[in-house]
Design a protein around this motif. Structure first.
Motif: not given
Length: 330
Positions: A133-157
């Motif tokens: 409820v408080s952080f809807p944008a961050q809580m609904t940003s879903w990383p895709t697979s194949g980005h094992w070494l990435k954390y904050m900047d992983a591709q989402t989908g």
């Protein structure tokens, strides 16, 4: 003739302890944790470790400096809360938001009511829903697979649940063709799609955890089976009535349904005590989950359904309370 010995209850002693059950849940979560590390890599490790460390520290600090009691973090309950909270979060969530969730989960969801055994709501879900409820944008940003070494900047989908919601809103059943098949959903192989939260990526890993919990008798079958069975029946009816609604296997294997049914809804403190009550509780959770998924604002409804039924647990316990020996039947 032998003497009749009268003593105070309890009259039977078992080998179950809080520590044994809590660490049993931790062991059952290992398959899902390992799979999350494979799919999410460093992001999963960062979020899970941050969540567990924050929950343990916050419970220790509140116990020691606010409640003025000996900290009981060795019982494993704070570790379980941290793991379950982390499993309900995206793998690219900033650490400071994870810490806020841990503060709400332990500080408000658990310790405010007196600690373990006194909380009316599942602490991990209290923290998760607060963040949603408080952080809807961050809580609904879903990383895709194949980005094992990435954390904050992983591709989402987009996730399967969001695709299902789009199909319902548009009234176009062909949108569901974008979904992976049941086998891919079972294994967590969702190419080019957002994988959802850390703990929901692989239904098979969660089912392995269920088998372990049942084998060790940490939980019984009544809650998870009644939830999953209700979802299959209700979603099956909807799918037959209108193919714009996803089929039952897709509903079961997507989102946090398996995670919630196995690890969240079965929480001892917040679920009914009797088997009959647990079945009523599970059926209601399954029904509410499908209602929220299909007609609510959020694509996922499992967390809200469990919290709603947590509030009804005392009423269910009263309704199905067994009769005392010798009490007149009404």
């Amino acid at each position: 003739m032998g003497k009749l010995i009268v003593s105070l209850s309890p009259h039977a002693h078992g080998n179950e302890t809080v520590e044994k059950n809590m660490y049993g849940v931790v062991i059952a979560l290992i398959p899902a944790i390992l799979v999350s590390l494979i799919y999410f890599g460093i992001g999963s490790a960062v979020v899970l470790l941050s969540s567990v460390a924050s929950c343990v520290f916050i419970e220790w600090a509140i116990s020691r400096y606010i409640l003025k009691v000996n900290p009981s973090i060795s019982d494993g309950s704070a570790i379980v809360t941290g793991l379950l909270l982390g499993m309900n979060l995206p793998s690219n969530l900033p650490i400071w938001i994870v810490m806020v969730g841990a503060l709400v989960a332990i500080g408000i969801g658990k310790m405010t009511f007196g600690g373990l055994g006194n909380n009316p709501f599942n602490p991990a879900l209290v923290g998760r829903c607060f963040l949603l409820v408080s952080f809807p944008a961050q809580m609904t940003s879903w990383p895709t697979s194949g980005h094992w070494l990435k954390y904050m900047d992983a591709q989402t989908g987009a996730t399967p649940l969001s695709i299902m919601k789009t199909a319902i809103k548009s009234g176009d059943a062909s949108v569901l063709n974008q979904l992976p098949d049941a086998t891919q959903l079972l294994l967590g192989s969702n190419p080019n799609l957002g994988l959802g939260t850390i703990g929901e990526v692989c239904a098979l890993a969660l089912l392995l955890g269920l088998c372990y919990l049942l084998w060790k008798k940490v939980i019984t079958w009544h809650i998870p089976v009644s939830i999953i069975g209700t979802v299959i029946i209700f979603s099956g009816i909807l799918h037959l009535a209108n193919p714009v609604y996803a089929d039952p296997l897709t509903e079961v294997f997507t989102g946090g349904l398996m995670l919630g049914a196995i690890f969240m809804a079965t929480d001892y403190v917040t679920s009914p005590m009797t088997h009959k009550g647990q079945i009523i509780y599970g059926v209601a959770i399954g029904f509410l989950t499908i209602v929220i998924r299909n007609w609510g604002s959020y694509p996922e409804g499992m967390s809200f359904a469990i919290l709603i039924m947590n509030a009804f647990t005392p009423l269910i316990n009263t309704y199905v309370k067994p009769k005392r020996f010798g009490e007149k039947q009404k």
